[in-house]
Design an enzyme around this catalytic site. Structure first.
Site, PDB file in Angstrom:
ATOM      1  N   ASN A   1      -1.036  -7.816  -4.114  1.00 47.61           N
ATOM      2  CA  ASN A   1      -1.702  -6.974  -5.102  1.00 47.61           C
ATOM      3  C   ASN A   1      -0.745  -5.997  -5.792  1.00 47.61           C
ATOM      4  O   ASN A   1       0.267  -5.610  -5.225  1.00 47.61           O
ATOM      5  CB  ASN A   1      -2.795  -6.150  -4.408  1.00 47.61           C
ATOM      6  CG  ASN A   1      -2.218  -5.237  -3.335  1.00 47.61           C
ATOM      7  OD1 ASN A   1      -1.698  -5.714  -2.344  1.00 47.61           O
ATOM      8  ND2 ASN A   1      -2.273  -3.938  -3.548  1.00 47.61           N
TER       9      ASN A   1
ATOM     10  N   ASP B   1      -7.695  -5.144  -4.826  1.00 49.88           N
ATOM     11  CA  ASP B   1      -6.770  -5.472  -3.735  1.00 49.88           C
ATOM     12  C   ASP B   1      -6.792  -6.951  -3.372  1.00 49.88           C
ATOM     13  O   ASP B   1      -6.692  -7.304  -2.208  1.00 49.88           O
ATOM     14  CB  ASP B   1      -7.049  -4.614  -2.489  1.00 49.88           C
ATOM     15  CG  ASP B   1      -5.979  -4.806  -1.412  1.00 49.88           C
ATOM     16  OD1 ASP B   1      -4.803  -4.973  -1.783  1.00 49.88           O
ATOM     17  OD2 ASP B   1      -6.316  -4.798  -0.225  1.00 49.88           O
TER      18      ASP B   1
ATOM     19  N   GLU C   1       0.831  -1.209   0.000  1.00 52.92           N
ATOM     20  CA  GLU C   1       0.000   0.000   0.000  1.00 52.92           C
ATOM     21  C   GLU C   1       0.863   1.255   0.000  1.00 52.92           C
ATOM     22  O   GLU C   1       0.363   2.358   0.146  1.00 52.92           O
ATOM     23  CB  GLU C   1      -0.933  -0.011   1.223  1.00 52.92           C
ATOM     24  CG  GLU C   1      -2.169  -0.871   1.038  1.00 52.92           C
ATOM     25  CD  GLU C   1      -1.877  -2.321   0.657  1.00 52.92           C
ATOM     26  OE1 GLU C   1      -1.154  -3.002   1.398  1.00 52.92           O
ATOM     27  OE2 GLU C   1      -2.347  -2.758  -0.405  1.00 52.92           O
TER      28      GLU C   1
END
Lengths: 625, 192
Positions: free
Chosen positions: A309, A351, A225
């Site tokens: 991801n 995700d 992230e």
């Protein structure tokens, strides 16, 4: 007068009294998701008569009563053959001892038992405790404090968790949030070596449990992230020296793709796909971290691991298949060279990290025994994959799915549902499963007695809107506004006993909150798991009937284990301590009035503070004797 | 009447003494003699210069509706929202409550942004122009204002930030002991 004045001043900044937790949104209607029959596919009809499903001896040797690695064995069955505790007597199970971890954050680790010593690593600041099981009350042998850099807390996407360590050859090996792998002498607690692998200034942290096999330690990074570039590293177990590092994105030489690379599907063949399946330079900050489970196959001498991801979440900023993210690699352990790759979710836009566990089983398929790996993915499907070739034999949904319409078993490709595509400037509603998946990292177990895989998982969906995002090193690179909501039925979690041969659930236990703990299956015919509201439970492995539960001090998101104590009897151990991504509303500094907080999880967990508080305790259970 | 003594009044809140204590020299408040002669220290971070704003640059960002709107835009542009969401927090703490680790006056927030903070707040001093840092500080301070909270509809807060009133400069805020949580709400009721 003065008092009045003070009152006004205090009110200026204080939270209005009415601002209690938001209510949990209403569930997605059942008609919004596809049925298992309509989207589940297999290359052949089930042939259960062709043999008994079990791991091989090489991957799951006879149980010695210890628990030396989080997954119990290479096959990752988390099966303890011990039978003392059974459906008949589990009602008498009681705590023998509890031990405060002194850290009130999400505790995701498995306690480790080797040579009558129990080892536990906590969430940041990653204390390691060694407890002497031979003495009453299991007194401390030693505690090691690795002192990770405090700033690492700020770049940990989803609480400051740690998924555990392993004991091998007199060493307890674990990772720290600030990116070190450390080997401690099991007798003294002193470090034998420390290797710095991740760089927090780039947003890299380490939360995964290292896998130790055949003299090598496998470690991957977290930080998908934050625009990091994912990798798996192999270290020498004796010295901590880096043997190789395979990146998940970029040119073939960085990904360790060479002549030995034989992916099953055409979409994965070609040169430097890790560059050409991205916009220019985007692979450098494209995620593909390796924060989940690494598995070693002693039979085929192969390492398998899932890749997370692609980043950012805003898929419109990275057209292309985004290789080699959201898939699984098989590699040669000595050289790191890739053998095959399969992409669960090409060009992921929800995700769906591919990092969940893989269980190595020998299983009847199309009339023959096949060497397979079974992997319940975030995208909602249980994959059965031939682990020699990387061919998908079957893929069936085990949770709510509408973001895709099944897996095309000719091309291997996930068939997307355009209605659930994510866009800039427009909210897509009721996408199932949610960003954390039909199932997140929490590992399943398998019982050779029942043939079922006990999958702890979520029943959560979401609304999603893409946002434009800039890359700034060391800051989140997400670009999405997500609000989660319960899936059909309103229960947010489930324990599913999955029958991989017949491709269907044998039974399902519904839970109010997502199950964020692992499961352990036992020879006594029980399955243990914990809930986020603080119950530690045992159910019948054959039927799912709840047989026992005990309320611990905080929600459970750890990995329960079963071991034989020095007295020859069976014990069950687990860590309590709610947190993790799902538990941020309790363990993290977040406010339930912001549904987008903790990457959208708060929206669906705002009532958790009514049920549990932060904690962190080791519990050991026994049948008094 | 009282407004003339505003600073003194707030100092007295801070020192946990009564209203009726003598005014004092602002420059000399690092240690303070309370009414019974005990020396009190400046425990609240950044409060050593007293309760009023000490940085003249901060003044123009109070009562400034443009600043908070500009700050809101910058908050997502510089990925603050990635760690702090819409004020509700995540990787970083929530900013829409009244708990402040490092102080809630604009120059304190500004200082937080310039220097960064040890548990994972990046330093922005050499990355973001100073005027923008002040606008960000104003927006952050606005998130927990009753007016901003009142304007929230649904579950995406801080979308209509109210300008920061000058009195806000005199609130010491409150923060829980490190490691404790669940302090965002005065009363939480158990499950029904």
């Amino acid at each position: 007068m003065c008092r009045e004045r003070i009152l006004t001043l205090l009110l200026v900044g204080s939270v209005p009294l009415a601002a209690t937790a938001q209510t949990v949104p209403s569930p997605v209607p059942a008609a919004e998701v596809f049925t298992r029959e309509s989207i589940g596919h297999a290359l052949a009809a089930p042939t259960p008569q062709a043999g008994h499903t079990a791991p091989s001896q090489a991957n799951a040797p006879p149980d010695d009563g210890q628990w030396t690695m989080p997954s119990k064995n290479y096959a990752s069955t988390r099966f303890s053959s011990l039978q003392d505790i059974s459906p008949q007597n589990v009602a008498q199970l009681t705590p023998l001892l509890s031990f405060s971890l002194a850290v009130n954050k999400g505790q995701e680790a498995a306690p480790i038992v080797a040579d009558n010593t129990m080892f536990v690593v906590t969430a940041y600041p990653n204390y390691v405790y060694a407890l002497d099981l031979t003495r009453p009350g299991a007194p401390l042998k030693w505690r090691f404090s690795p002192k990770p850099v405090p700033a690492s807390q700020g770049v940990a996407c989803c609480d400051v968790v740690n998924r555990g360590g392993s004991v091998d050859h007199g060493k307890y090996i674990f990772n720290t949030l600030d990116g070190q792998t450390i080997a401690l002498d099991v007798n003294t607690g002193l470090p034998l070596w420390r290797t710095q692998l991740a760089n927090i200034n780039l947003g890299e942290t380490i939360t995964m449990a290292p896998l130790v096999a055949q003299g090598r330690v496998y470690v991957g990074d977290s930080g998908g992230e934050l625009g990091v570039r994912g990798w798996l590293a192999a270290l020498d177990e004796e010295t901590g020296k880096l043997l190789w590092r395979a990146y998940s994105t970029g040119p073939d030489r960085d990904v360790l793709i060479g002549p030995g690379f034989k992916p099953f599907y055409a979409a994965d063949r070609g040169t430097d796909l890790g560059v050409s399946s991205w916009p220019p330079q985007a692979w450098k900050i494209g995620g593909g971290t390796v924060w989940g489970w690494v598995t070693y196959d002693a039979e085929l001498d192969t390492v398998y691991y899932g890749v997370a991801n692609p980043g950012p979440w805003n898929q419109e900023q990275r057209p292309g298949d985004n290789k080699w993210t959201a898939g699984i690699f098989a590699r040669d352990p000595a050289s790191g060279q890739a053998r095959w790759f399969y992409q669960y979710t090409p060009h992921d836009e929800h995700d769906y990290d591919g990092v969940n566990e893989q269980l190595l089983l020998d299983m009847p398929f199309a009339g023959q025994m096949r060497k397979v790996l079974v992997h319940p993915d975030r995208n909602g499907y249980v994959y059965v994959i031939d682990r020699r070739s990387g061919q998908v034999l079957s893929a069936d949904p085990f949770g709510p799915v509408n973001s895709s319409r099944g897996v095309d078993l000719q091309t291997g490709r996930l068939i997307l549902n355009d209605d659930k595509a994510t866009r800039l400037g427009r909210t897509t509603h009721d996408i199932c499963p949610t960003a954390s998946g039909a199932k997140d990292w929490e590992p399943s177990s398998f019982s050779p007695d029942t043939g079922f895989i006990y999958i702890p998982h979520e029943n959560i969906c979401m609304d999603w809107q893409n946002l434009e995002v800039n890359y700034i090193a060391g800051t989140p690179y997400v670009g999405a506004d997500v609000h989660m909501k319960p899936g059909p039925g309103g229960h947010r979690g489930a324990l599913t006993a999955w029958d991989p041969v017949n491709r269907r659930p044998a039974w399902v236990v519904k839970e109010n909150f997502p199950i964020w703990s692992g499961t352990v299956a036992t020879g006594g015919g029980l399955v243990f798991y914990g809930t986020m509201d603080g119950w530690f439970k045992a159910v019948d492995a054959g039927t799912g009937k709840e047989l026992w539960k005990y309320k611990v001090d905080s929600g459970v998101i750890g990995q329960p284990i079963s071991y034989r104590g020095p007295d020859g009897h069976q014990y069950i151990a687990v860590l309590s301590g709610v947190g993790g991504w799902a538990g941020a509303v309790v363990a993290g500094p977040v406010d339930p009035r912001d549904g987008s907080a903790a990457l959208g999880f708060i929206n669906v967990m705002s009532d958790l503070p009514k049920y549990t508080t932060a904690g962190g305790t080791l519990y050991v259970f026994w049948l008094p004797h | 009447m009282c407004s003339g003594y505003r600073i003194e009044l707030l100092m007295s809140v801070w020192l946990l003494t009564g209203c009726h204590h003598a005014s004092h020299d602002q420059a000399a408040v690092t240690t303070e003699r309370t009414s019974n002669g005990v020396i009190a220290s400046a425990l609240v971070p950044g409060m050593i210069h007293g309760a009023s704003s000490s940085d003249p640059r901060a003044a123009q960002y109070y009562e400034n509706p443009q600043a908070v709107v500009e700050g809101k835009r910058l908050f997502s542009q510089y990925n603050c929202s990635g760690c702090h969401s819409n004020g509700g927090g995540g990787m970083g703490p929530d900013l829409m409550d009244n708990q402040w680790i490092y102080g809630d006056r604009l120059e304190q927030i500004h200082q937080t942004l310039v220097e960064g903070r040890p548990n994972g707040m990046p330093a922005w001093g050499d990355k973001i122009p100073d005027a923008q840092l002040w606008a960000l500080a104003a927006y952050v301070r606005s998130m927990s204002l009753p007016q901003t909270i009142a304007a929230n509809t649904g579950d995406t807060p801080s979308q209509t930030p109210a300008p920061v009133p000058r009195e806000a400069a005199q609130d010491t805020g409150w923060s829980p002991p490190p490691g404790t949580t669940n302090d965002y709400t005065d009363v939480i009721k158990g499950p029904q």
